[in-house]
Write an enzyme that holds these catalytic residues in place. Structure first.
Site, PDB file in Angstrom:
ATOM      1  N   GLU A  84       0.860  -1.186   0.000  1.00 33.32           N
ATOM      2  CA  GLU A  84       0.000   0.000   0.000  1.00 33.32           C
ATOM      3  C   GLU A  84       0.901   1.243   0.000  1.00 33.32           C
ATOM      4  OE1 GLU A  84      -1.894   0.653   3.816  1.00 33.32           O
ATOM      5  OE2 GLU A  84      -3.555   1.769   2.927  1.00 33.32           O
ATOM      6  N   LYS A  99      -9.747   1.501  -1.840  1.00 32.06           N
ATOM      7  CA  LYS A  99      -9.937   0.984  -0.471  1.00 32.06           C
ATOM      8  C   LYS A  99     -11.307   1.384   0.082  1.00 32.06           C
ATOM      9  CE  LYS A  99      -7.172   1.127   3.844  1.00 32.06           C
ATOM     10  NZ  LYS A  99      -6.092   1.902   4.509  1.00 32.06           N
ATOM     11  N   CYS A 121      -4.950  -3.415   3.030  1.00 33.31           N
ATOM     12  CA  CYS A 121      -4.591  -3.107   4.422  1.00 33.31           C
ATOM     13  C   CYS A 121      -5.741  -3.260   5.425  1.00 33.31           C
ATOM     14  CB  CYS A 121      -3.988  -1.702   4.457  1.00 33.31           C
ATOM     15  SG  CYS A 121      -3.085  -1.297   5.975  1.00 33.31           S
TER      16      CYS A 121
HETATM   17  O1  LIG Z   1      -1.134   6.947   4.863  1.00 36.80           O
HETATM   18  C1  LIG Z   1      -0.972   6.670   3.674  1.00 36.80           C
HETATM   19  O2  LIG Z   1      -0.445   7.430   2.853  1.00 36.80           O
HETATM   20  C2  LIG Z   1      -1.409   5.318   3.195  1.00 36.80           C
HETATM   21  N1  LIG Z   1      -2.370   4.701   4.058  1.00 36.80           N
HETATM   22  C3  LIG Z   1      -2.079   3.930   5.110  1.00 36.80           C
HETATM   23  O3  LIG Z   1      -0.927   3.683   5.415  1.00 36.80           O
HETATM   24  C4  LIG Z   1      -3.227   3.339   5.900  1.00 36.80           C
HETATM   25  C5  LIG Z   1      -3.989   4.471   6.517  1.00 36.80           C
HETATM   26  S1  LIG Z   1      -3.114   5.428   7.715  1.00 36.80           S
HETATM   27  N2  LIG Z   1      -2.793   2.414   6.917  1.00 36.80           N
HETATM   28  C6  LIG Z   1      -3.599   1.500   7.442  1.00 36.80           C
HETATM   29  O4  LIG Z   1      -4.751   1.321   7.024  1.00 36.80           O
HETATM   30  C7  LIG Z   1      -3.013   0.704   8.615  1.00 36.80           C
HETATM   31  C8  LIG Z   1      -3.969  -0.320   9.186  1.00 36.80           C
HETATM   32  C9  LIG Z   1      -3.464  -0.918  10.431  1.00 36.80           C
HETATM   33  O5  LIG Z   1      -2.343  -0.706  10.864  1.00 36.80           O
HETATM   34  C10 LIG Z   1      -4.359  -1.834  11.194  1.00 36.80           C
HETATM   35  O6  LIG Z   1      -5.453  -2.210  10.699  1.00 36.80           O
HETATM   36  O7  LIG Z   1      -3.974  -2.203  12.304  1.00 36.80           O
END
Ligand SMILES: O=C(O)CNC(=O)[C@H](CS)NC(=O)CCC(=O)C(=O)O
Length: 274
Positions: A41, A113, A154
């Site tokens: 991701e 997503k 994710c």
């Molecule tokens: O921020 C960006 O640029 C890209 N997006 C992400 O990295 C996303 C949103 S912050 N990360 C997750 O969904 C982590 C989930 C997780 O760690 C869990 O389900 O425990």
């Protein structure tokens, strides 16, 4: 049997450096004889603030990162599944998108997503995808050299409804490109991935971001390929590693055997069909 490669890197706000890292992973996947490469991701960048995330977003056709990987896929004749950002209409938000680039370099699938990560754990990670536009559909699985692939991203991993819906549409391999936080990764990552593989009787391929992206943010790593029986076939490490890949054989005959020997017939007369 056919080889799939999962790639791991630490993306930062430096898009051209992230592209170089991904190009290196393509070379490694080709050298390993892989027929598809799965990247994490947000491979294009991980920024240090929501404002910077929006500022760095491009449309897919204007993204140097995406164009660079399309070129790479074409010259290596290697399909690439990669998580990126793209700007949403209006310019205020981004999309958290997963694309499939085929061996000719064309983008043939694009998933957005559907579950956004909005978490505030006491003493732990606070991360909010408030500047991300939510997707609204699950795409039907599609044929690839490594089987019929279903796309998810994710945090979607925590919602088995998606993988069950993909399984019902005859999916053989589910992807979870990720950027898990370290505490939630330690607690849940392996269990969730193996559970999704066992209950769908499908391969699970989870490419992960790893290490410190900036002063505030760190990812768990531990990219994995899991078999339809729930075995971990390949696993990468946590922080401190350079860009690397792991590979596993995808064996559709073995998948068919698991489904034949233990049919999971649902009681949709009792609970709703997903
Ligand atoms: O921020 C960006 O640029 C890209 N997006 C992400 O990295 C996303 C949103 S912050 N990360 C997750 O969904 C982590 C989930 C997780 O760690 C869990 O389900 O425990």
């Amino acid at each position: 049997m056919v080889i799939a490669a999962v790639g791991q890197l630490c993306s930062t706000a430096n898009v051209s450096h992230n592209l170089q890292q991904c190009q290196l992973l393509v070379k490694k996947a080709v050298a390993a004889g892989a027929k598809a490469l799965f990247l994490p991701e947000a491979s294009d960048y991980i920024a240090s603030s929501p404002a910077e995330t929006v500022a760095l977003a491009r449309s897919v056709k204007d993204s140097e990162f995406v164009k660079g990987l399309q070129h790479e896929a074409q010259s290596a004749k290697l399909p690439i599944n990669v998580g990126i950002h793209e700007c949403a209409e209006g310019g205020e938000k981004v999309r958290n998108t997963l694309i499939w680039i085929d061996e000719k370099g064309s983008i043939v699938q694009r998933y957005q997503k559907i579950h956004l990560f909005d978490v505030d754990i006491k003493g732990g990670p606070v991360l909010k995808e408030s500047r991300v536009e939510r997707g609204n559909s699950i795409l039907p699985p599609f044929e690839t050299a490594v089987g019929r692939v279903g796309l998810s991203i994710c945090f979607d991993l925590r919602f088995p409804e998606i993988s069950l819906a993909l399984k019902r549409q005859n999916c053989q391999l589910v992807t979870y490109p990720s950027a898990f936080t370290v505490p939630t990764g330690q607690a849940h990552w392996e269990v969730l991935l193996r559970a999704r593989a066992i209950e769908t009787q499908a391969y699970v391929v989870a490419a992960a971001q790893v290490g410190a992206h900036n002063e505030k943010r760190m990812s768990y790593g531990h990219s994995m390929i899991v078999s339809p029986w729930g075995e971990i076939l390949a696993e990468l490490g946590g922080a401190g590693r350079e860009a690397e890949i792991a590979t596993a054989n995808i064996d559709v005959d073995m998948l068919d055997k698991v489904r034949r020997e233990m049919p999971l017939l649902r009681r949709t007369d009792i609970y709703p069909e997903i």
